[in-house]
Design a protein around this motif. Structure first.
Motif, PDB file in Angstrom:
ATOM      1  N   LYS A 108       0.835  -1.203   0.000  1.00 33.76           N
ATOM      2  CA  LYS A 108       0.000   0.000   0.000  1.00 33.76           C
ATOM      3  C   LYS A 108       0.866   1.249   0.000  1.00 33.76           C
ATOM      4  O   LYS A 108       0.562   2.232  -0.671  1.00 33.76           O
ATOM      5  CB  LYS A 108      -0.921  -0.009   1.215  1.00 33.76           C
ATOM      6  CG  LYS A 108      -1.992  -1.090   1.170  1.00 33.76           C
ATOM      7  CD  LYS A 108      -2.869  -1.051   2.409  1.00 33.76           C
ATOM      8  CE  LYS A 108      -3.945  -2.126   2.364  1.00 33.76           C
ATOM      9  NZ  LYS A 108      -4.790  -2.118   3.578  1.00 33.76           N
ATOM     10  N   THR A 111       2.188   1.793  -3.465  1.00 29.67           N
ATOM     11  CA  THR A 111       1.135   2.253  -4.372  1.00 29.67           C
ATOM     12  C   THR A 111       0.826   3.734  -4.167  1.00 29.67           C
ATOM     13  O   THR A 111       0.726   4.510  -5.134  1.00 29.67           O
ATOM     14  CB  THR A 111      -0.148   1.436  -4.145  1.00 29.67           C
ATOM     15  OG1 THR A 111       0.113   0.058  -4.422  1.00 29.67           O
ATOM     16  CG2 THR A 111      -1.269   1.925  -5.064  1.00 29.67           C
ATOM     17  N   LYS A 115       1.459   6.811  -6.827  1.00 26.73           N
ATOM     18  CA  LYS A 115       0.372   7.718  -7.223  1.00 26.73           C
ATOM     19  C   LYS A 115       0.759   9.169  -6.982  1.00 26.73           C
ATOM     20  O   LYS A 115       0.486  10.052  -7.802  1.00 26.73           O
ATOM     21  CB  LYS A 115      -0.900   7.378  -6.441  1.00 26.73           C
ATOM     22  CG  LYS A 115      -1.562   6.072  -6.858  1.00 26.73           C
ATOM     23  CD  LYS A 115      -2.833   5.839  -6.058  1.00 26.73           C
ATOM     24  CE  LYS A 115      -3.531   4.554  -6.480  1.00 26.73           C
ATOM     25  NZ  LYS A 115      -4.768   4.316  -5.691  1.00 26.73           N
TER      26      LYS A 115
END
Length: 268
Positions: A108, A111, A115
């Motif tokens: 996570k 990610t 982003k």
């Protein structure tokens, strides 16, 4: 009997147990032992929880690693300054469940980091494009303004040169501006027009419309003593009915005043 073990507000993982107060803490209070980065409550950790094991001693009360950013990855606060693939200290003591939880959290983090970096890149490109577009628009407006100013200046130059060349050739030099196509004359980079080209155009205009020609100076005296021949010789050039068909109302009025329709009107 102790109170129910609390849940960490950040990781949402329940405490492993309770520990005694450390130096500087309230001796009458018990403090929760937090798992390392969401580690599971297995038998080994239950044993550590009972005596405030080494893992708990290496952590602050809020569950963050010492010298870290509170996320437990040992990197910068934004997750970009550390190695996301490196396991934190004590990870090898986690059970299978804890290791899976750690791997999931690291995924996570990566990610979210990717982003954020992509968003920063897009914003940077947008700023660069907006800045360049504004500059291009300004340059385009400036070039258009310069071109328009040049066209106006060239028109004034041509009109001035044509009127000057028509003076003495046409009765009214302004007629040259009316009957000539001014776009045929070009102004060079020095702001000059071909004077010979203008002169030839005026001569051609007089051939097709001779009534526009300037009246020639009348001699003071011509003919014999009776004066009749002199008066006849001094008459202006007479126009025909065919000439009348090609003349403007202004030119007709002017020619009539000059007596150039005397023969046509029977007044000769």
């Amino acid at each position: 009997m102790h109170a129910t073990l609390p849940v960490h507000p950040r990781t949402h993982v329940r405490a492993l147990g309770w520990r005694k107060a450390r130096p500087g803490e309230d001796d009458d209070q018990l403090y929760p032992v937090w798992p390392v980065l969401g580690g599971a409550e297995d038998d080994d950790q239950d044993d550590d929880a009972g005596d405030g094991g080494d893992d708990a001693d290496d952590q602050d009360d809020d569950g963050s690693d010492e010298g870290g950013d509170g996320d437990g990855d040992g990197g910068d606060a934004d997750g970009s300054g550390g190695d996301d693939d490196a396991d934190p200290e004590g990870a090898d003591q986690l059970g299978d469940k804890g290791k899976r939880a750690l791997a999931s959290m690291k995924g996570k983090w990566r990610t979210e980091r990717d982003k954020r970096r992509e968003l920063e890149r897009l914003l940077a490109e947008k700023d660069a494009t907006s800045s360049g577009g504004a500059k291009d628009d300004a340059d385009t407006v400036r070039r258009q303004a310069e071109a328009a100013a040049t066209v106006k200046a060239n028109v004034r130059i041509v009109r001035s040169e044509v009127r000057a060349a028509a003076a003495g050739k046409l009765a009214d030099p302004k007629d040259a501006l009316t009957f000539l196509d001014l776009s045929q004359f070009e102004v060079n980079e020095d702001g000059e027009v071909d004077a010979e080209e203008i002169s030839d155009a005026i001569d051609d205009l007089l051939k097709s419309k001779p009534y526009l020609a300037a009246a020639t100076a009348k001699p003071r005296f011509q003919g014999t003593g009776d004066g009749g021949a002199a008066r006849k010789a001094s008459r202006p050039k007479q126009l025909t009915e065919q000439d009348l068909k090609t003349m403007s109302p202004e030119a007709i009025d002017k020619a009539h005043k000059e007596g150039r329709f005397d023969d046509l009107l029977g007044g000769g």
